[in-house]
Enzyme design. Structure first.
Site, PDB file in Angstrom:
ATOM      1  N   ASP A 160       1.086  -1.657   0.053  1.00 33.59           N
ATOM      2  CA  ASP A 160       0.073   0.006  -0.439  1.00 33.59           C
ATOM      3  C   ASP A 160       1.551   1.406   0.143  1.00 33.59           C
ATOM      4  O   ASP A 160       1.550   1.333   0.818  1.00 33.59           O
ATOM      5  CB  ASP A 160      -1.022   0.329   1.501  1.00 33.59           C
ATOM      6  N   CYS A 161       0.545   2.279  -0.536  1.00 29.97           N
ATOM      7  CA  CYS A 161       0.826   3.754  -0.974  1.00 29.97           C
ATOM      8  C   CYS A 161       2.394   3.139  -1.294  1.00 29.97           C
ATOM      9  O   CYS A 161       2.613   2.683  -2.115  1.00 29.97           O
ATOM     10  CB  CYS A 161       1.343   3.918   0.638  1.00 29.97           C
ATOM     11  N   THR A 162       3.414   4.236  -0.710  1.00 31.47           N
ATOM     12  CA  THR A 162       5.324   3.791  -0.739  1.00 31.47           C
ATOM     13  C   THR A 162       5.390   2.525  -0.287  1.00 31.47           C
ATOM     14  O   THR A 162       6.819   2.382  -1.104  1.00 31.47           O
ATOM     15  CB  THR A 162       6.143   4.663  -0.384  1.00 31.47           C
ATOM     16  N   THR A 180       0.477   2.968  -6.026  1.00 32.83           N
ATOM     17  CA  THR A 180       1.767   3.770  -5.239  1.00 32.83           C
ATOM     18  C   THR A 180       0.635   5.639  -4.953  1.00 32.83           C
ATOM     19  O   THR A 180      -0.144   5.489  -5.739  1.00 32.83           O
ATOM     20  CB  THR A 180       3.244   3.689  -5.173  1.00 32.83           C
TER      21      THR A 180
END
Length: 286
Positions: A160-162, A180
């Site tokens: 998830d995300c970065t 991302t």
């Protein structure tokens, strides 16, 4: 595609799994409904009229290894972890040692196992995000070696995300599509990743979520793969997950262009650190 989620890809992933395994998971879940009154908070169980806790999934607990690391964004972990917990997964919070890990909120998370003791064969390997922590992880050979090892055998490699950049630095997303956080999307190709501006992206056995609030969408989508759509819907209802944001400003496409530009301008130094760390990690892979 609905709300940024590729349902055809989910259907394909579900079809590729063992029909028997899916029926077992869903069957136990629905059988356990009989006589249960409410769901106990934070566990994959409910209690009956006498207050006895009953595990909904006693014999079917997918093993999940969730990387935790200093300066991660807590929401990136909590969203998916909440869905996995309700759906009865066996969750392992993994770090180098068992010392509490500080998050960006200054609230620490206690790992439950170490790199060495984490199960060797995982159903799901997961990395959350957090820009400064992500930069450190992309430079950390111990982190990348652990992810590369478990990711080589995991049924699903996810983020998830970065966290997508961490998986990229470990060589696990090369040749895959992924999403991302919007303001670091441009760095995914450094690792041979095709960036996709969607809430949840599935490419074969890779699944990624966008910015930190996408972690719940991601968790429910992955939950449907293991438990079936009805159980994932039940999980969503338990959490009362029905987002209705007060402003239409949650993506760069919706937000005021001046605001988007200002945020990007304020991240120039940090984004250069992300790029430098990503390029250095990619050079090691090459």
């Amino acid at each position: 595609m609905t709300n940024g989620i590729d349902h055809d890809a989910i259907d394909e992933a579900l079809a590729g799994m063992s029909r028997r395994g899916l029926m077992l998971g869903a069957g136990m879940g629905f059988a356990a409904l009989s006589g249960l009154s409410m769901v106990a908070p934070g566990v994959a169980a409910a209690h009956d009229q006498k207050g006895k806790y009953v595990d909904r999934y006693p014999d079917n607990k997918p093993k999940v290894g969730l990387l935790v690391y200093p300066n991660m964004v807590m929401q990136d972990l909590i969203g998916p972890l909440t869905t996995f917990n309700i759906l009865g997964f066996e969750n392992h919070l993994v770090w180098k040692d068992l010392s509490p890990v500080p998050t960006e909120l200054k609230i620490s998370v206690a790992p439950t196992t170490t790199f060495d003791n984490c199960p060797k064969d995982l159903d799901v390997l997961f990395a959350p995000g957090g820009t400064m922590g992500t930069i450190a992880c992309m430079k950390d050979d111990a982190v990348l070696s652990f992810l590369a090892d478990r990711g080589s055998r995991a049924k699903w490699v996810t983020s998830d995300c970065t966290g997508a950049l961490i998986m990229g630095a470990a060589g696990l997303y090369k040749g895959y599509r992924a999403t991302t956080l919007w303001n670091v999307m441009e760095f995914l190709p450094i690792f041979g990743i095709t960036p996709v501006h969607e809430r949840v992206v599935i490419d074969r056995n890779r699944m990624s979520g966008g910015g930190n609030t996408a972690g719940i969408d991601f968790g429910l989508t992955l939950g449907a793969v293991f438990r079936g759509e009805e159980e994932a819907k039940r999980c969503q209802l338990i959490m009362e997950y029905a987002p209705a944001p007060p402003f239409k400003s949650g993506t760069p496409q919706e937000a005021d262009p001046k605001m988007v530009a200002a945020i990007k301008a304020g991240r120039v130094g940090m984004d250069k650190m992300v790029k430098d760390a990503a390029e250095a990690a990619a050079a090691k892979l090459a």
